[in-house]
Scaffold this active site. Sequence first.
Site, mmCIF file in Angstrom:
data_model
loop_
_atom_site.group_PDB
_atom_site.id
_atom_site.type_symbol
_atom_site.label_atom_id
_atom_site.label_comp_id
_atom_site.label_asym_id
_atom_site.label_seq_id
_atom_site.Cartn_x
_atom_site.Cartn_y
_atom_site.Cartn_z
ATOM 1 N N SER A 93 0.872 -1.182 0.000
ATOM 2 C CA SER A 93 0.000 0.000 0.000
ATOM 3 C C SER A 93 0.905 1.227 0.000
ATOM 4 O O SER A 93 2.085 1.127 0.369
ATOM 5 C CB SER A 93 -0.855 0.002 1.276
ATOM 6 O OG SER A 93 -1.498 1.242 1.442
ATOM 7 N N TYR A 98 -2.411 -0.506 10.814
ATOM 8 C CA TYR A 98 -2.492 -0.894 9.388
ATOM 9 C C TYR A 98 -1.206 -0.513 8.671
ATOM 10 O O TYR A 98 -0.596 -1.335 7.981
ATOM 11 C CB TYR A 98 -3.686 -0.209 8.724
ATOM 12 C CG TYR A 98 -3.774 -0.454 7.225
ATOM 13 C CD1 TYR A 98 -4.237 -1.672 6.733
ATOM 14 C CD2 TYR A 98 -3.397 0.526 6.306
ATOM 15 C CE1 TYR A 98 -4.320 -1.913 5.364
ATOM 16 C CE2 TYR A 98 -3.481 0.295 4.937
ATOM 17 C CZ TYR A 98 -3.941 -0.922 4.471
ATOM 18 O OH TYR A 98 -4.017 -1.150 3.119
ATOM 19 N N LYS A 148 1.686 -2.811 6.901
ATOM 20 C CA LYS A 148 2.020 -2.677 5.481
ATOM 21 C C LYS A 148 3.498 -2.328 5.278
ATOM 22 O O LYS A 148 4.092 -2.703 4.274
ATOM 23 C CB LYS A 148 1.096 -1.649 4.814
ATOM 24 C CG LYS A 148 -0.343 -2.154 4.645
ATOM 25 C CD LYS A 148 -0.415 -3.312 3.641
ATOM 26 C CE LYS A 148 -1.837 -3.735 3.322
ATOM 27 N NZ LYS A 148 -1.897 -4.851 2.352
ATOM 28 N N THR A 150 -13.159 0.086 -3.349
ATOM 29 C CA THR A 150 -13.597 -1.279 -3.018
ATOM 30 C C THR A 150 -14.490 -1.155 -1.782
ATOM 31 O O THR A 150 -14.686 -0.053 -1.247
ATOM 32 C CB THR A 150 -12.401 -2.193 -2.662
ATOM 33 O OG1 THR A 150 -11.807 -1.704 -1.450
ATOM 34 C CG2 THR A 150 -11.363 -2.248 -3.763
HETATM 35 N N1 LIG Z 1 -8.796 -0.349 -1.371
HETATM 36 C C1 LIG Z 1 -7.738 0.409 -1.153
HETATM 37 O O1 LIG Z 1 -7.836 1.656 -1.145
HETATM 38 C C2 LIG Z 1 -6.391 -0.211 -0.934
HETATM 39 C C3 LIG Z 1 -5.261 0.610 -1.019
HETATM 40 C C4 LIG Z 1 -4.004 0.063 -0.823
HETATM 41 C C5 LIG Z 1 -3.880 -1.270 -0.558
HETATM 42 N N2 LIG Z 1 -4.980 -2.069 -0.468
HETATM 43 C C6 LIG Z 1 -4.779 -3.487 -0.174
HETATM 44 O O2 LIG Z 1 -5.328 -4.265 -1.197
HETATM 45 C C7 LIG Z 1 -5.748 -5.527 -0.676
HETATM 46 C C8 LIG Z 1 -7.196 -5.784 -1.078
HETATM 47 O O3 LIG Z 1 -7.983 -4.755 -0.520
HETATM 48 P P1 LIG Z 1 -9.446 -4.413 -1.043
HETATM 49 O O4 LIG Z 1 -9.606 -2.963 -0.938
HETATM 50 O O5 LIG Z 1 -9.722 -5.108 -2.332
HETATM 51 O O6 LIG Z 1 -10.311 -5.037 0.140
HETATM 52 P P2 LIG Z 1 -11.735 -5.757 0.158
HETATM 53 O O7 LIG Z 1 -12.599 -5.297 -0.969
HETATM 54 O O8 LIG Z 1 -12.213 -5.593 1.555
HETATM 55 O O9 LIG Z 1 -11.356 -7.285 -0.113
HETATM 56 C C9 LIG Z 1 -10.507 -7.967 0.758
HETATM 57 C C10 LIG Z 1 -10.457 -9.426 0.367
HETATM 58 O O10 LIG Z 1 -9.615 -10.121 1.299
HETATM 59 C C11 LIG Z 1 -10.364 -11.149 1.958
HETATM 60 N N3 LIG Z 1 -9.864 -11.303 3.328
HETATM 61 C C12 LIG Z 1 -9.805 -10.365 4.298
HETATM 62 N N4 LIG Z 1 -9.301 -10.887 5.418
HETATM 63 C C13 LIG Z 1 -9.019 -12.204 5.143
HETATM 64 C C14 LIG Z 1 -8.497 -13.279 5.897
HETATM 65 N N5 LIG Z 1 -8.175 -13.131 7.190
HETATM 66 N N6 LIG Z 1 -8.366 -14.484 5.304
HETATM 67 C C15 LIG Z 1 -8.722 -14.653 4.002
HETATM 68 N N7 LIG Z 1 -9.207 -13.674 3.244
HETATM 69 C C16 LIG Z 1 -9.363 -12.466 3.806
HETATM 70 C C17 LIG Z 1 -11.822 -10.662 1.860
HETATM 71 O O11 LIG Z 1 -12.792 -11.683 1.971
HETATM 72 P P3 LIG Z 1 -13.399 -12.133 3.407
HETATM 73 O O12 LIG Z 1 -13.743 -10.873 4.125
HETATM 74 O O13 LIG Z 1 -14.564 -13.008 3.084
HETATM 75 O O14 LIG Z 1 -12.307 -12.876 4.053
HETATM 76 C C18 LIG Z 1 -11.821 -10.092 0.441
HETATM 77 O O15 LIG Z 1 -11.888 -11.137 -0.509
HETATM 78 C C19 LIG Z 1 -5.517 -5.454 0.837
HETATM 79 O O16 LIG Z 1 -4.302 -6.057 1.164
HETATM 80 C C20 LIG Z 1 -5.471 -3.953 1.091
HETATM 81 O O17 LIG Z 1 -4.740 -3.627 2.249
HETATM 82 C C21 LIG Z 1 -6.234 -1.574 -0.665
#
Ligand SMILES: NC(=O)c1ccc[n+]([C@@H]2O[C@H](COP(=O)([O-])OP(=O)(O)OC[C@H]3O[C@@H](n4cnc5c(N)ncnc54)[C@H](OP(=O)(O)O)[C@@H]3O)[C@@H](O)[C@H]2O)c1
Length: 235
Positions: free
Chosen positions: A140, A153, A157, A188
């Site tokens: 991130s 968080y 990261k 998301t």
């Molecule tokens: N969105 C942003 O702005 C952003 C920015 C920078 C980085 N990121 C990173 O990108 C990645 C994806 O984020 P996202 O925004 O796509 O989030 P999201 O829409 O909330 O999706 C997260 C995914 O991870 C799964 N998950 C969460 N905890 C888990 C666990 N303990 N075991 C197995 N699966 C798990 C969730 O499913 P379940 O809840 O069913 O487990 C879901 O499939 C993360 O690492 C996040 O930190 C996101």
Amino acid sequence: MNIVITGASKGIGKAIAKIFASNGHNLFLCSRNEVALYKTMEELQTQFAAIEIKAKAFDLSKQAKDFGKWINSLGVTVDVLVNNAGLFEPGSVYNEPEGVLENQIETNLYSAYHLTRTLLPGMMENPSTSSGRHIFNICSIASLQAYKNGGAYSISKFAMDGFSKNLREEMKEYGIKVTAVYPGAVLTDAWGNFDNSKNRIMEADDVAQMIYAASQLSTGACVEEIVLRPQLGDL
Ligand SMILES: NC(=O)c1ccc[n+]([C@@H]2O[C@H](COP(=O)([O-])OP(=O)(O)OC[C@H]3O[C@@H](n4cnc5c(N)ncnc54)[C@H](OP(=O)(O)O)[C@@H]3O)[C@@H](O)[C@H]2O)c1
């Protein structure tokens, strides 16, 4: 190729799954909620009937090795591993609830560390495919700089970034590429009801497209880092 993606039921992980599926690759997916995971699997299988998709629910904060063992038991050769599963719990070091750091480290770092260690022996053994084996770690911009309300968080990261950088050094001689991905804000579920009608933040597909492109280079080239920010910069 066989692509393992964690956190693939929605968000960035699902977008990554879709772009690899649309290019004819087999998928091995995981997230905690079985219903949401199977729904995504069915949706992709209907759209891309020719590929093989398997999915199994695990809580990777506790069961990352179990997911890895399940993949190994299928006898597939892993070509690409995307460590994407993660959770954003906002807070500050001085007042976030007890246990947040532990949960964030378990979910955002240990998941990737233990899964990677379980899959690596197989990935290191088998001969490379045309563009080489590849591990993507979704970090991130919170891995690169501190910001208000980052707390545990951001700490987790930064650790993920350290994991990724060490892995890159270790895997050079084994022909396994390692790419750290540093997205800024991406629309998301993690952003709740954020109004993005003015495209202030990015789409999950933007991240997926960069990852797919990085996976397509010749064996001699490795994209080490992908930094993506909204056009107007961080929020
Ligand atoms: N969105 C942003 O702005 C952003 C920015 C920078 C980085 N990121 C990173 O990108 C990645 C994806 O984020 P996202 O925004 O796509 O989030 P999201 O829409 O909330 O999706 C997260 C995914 O991870 C799964 N998950 C969460 N905890 C888990 C666990 N303990 N075991 C197995 N699966 C798990 C969730 O499913 P379940 O809840 O069913 O487990 C879901 O499939 C993360 O690492 C996040 O930190 C996101």
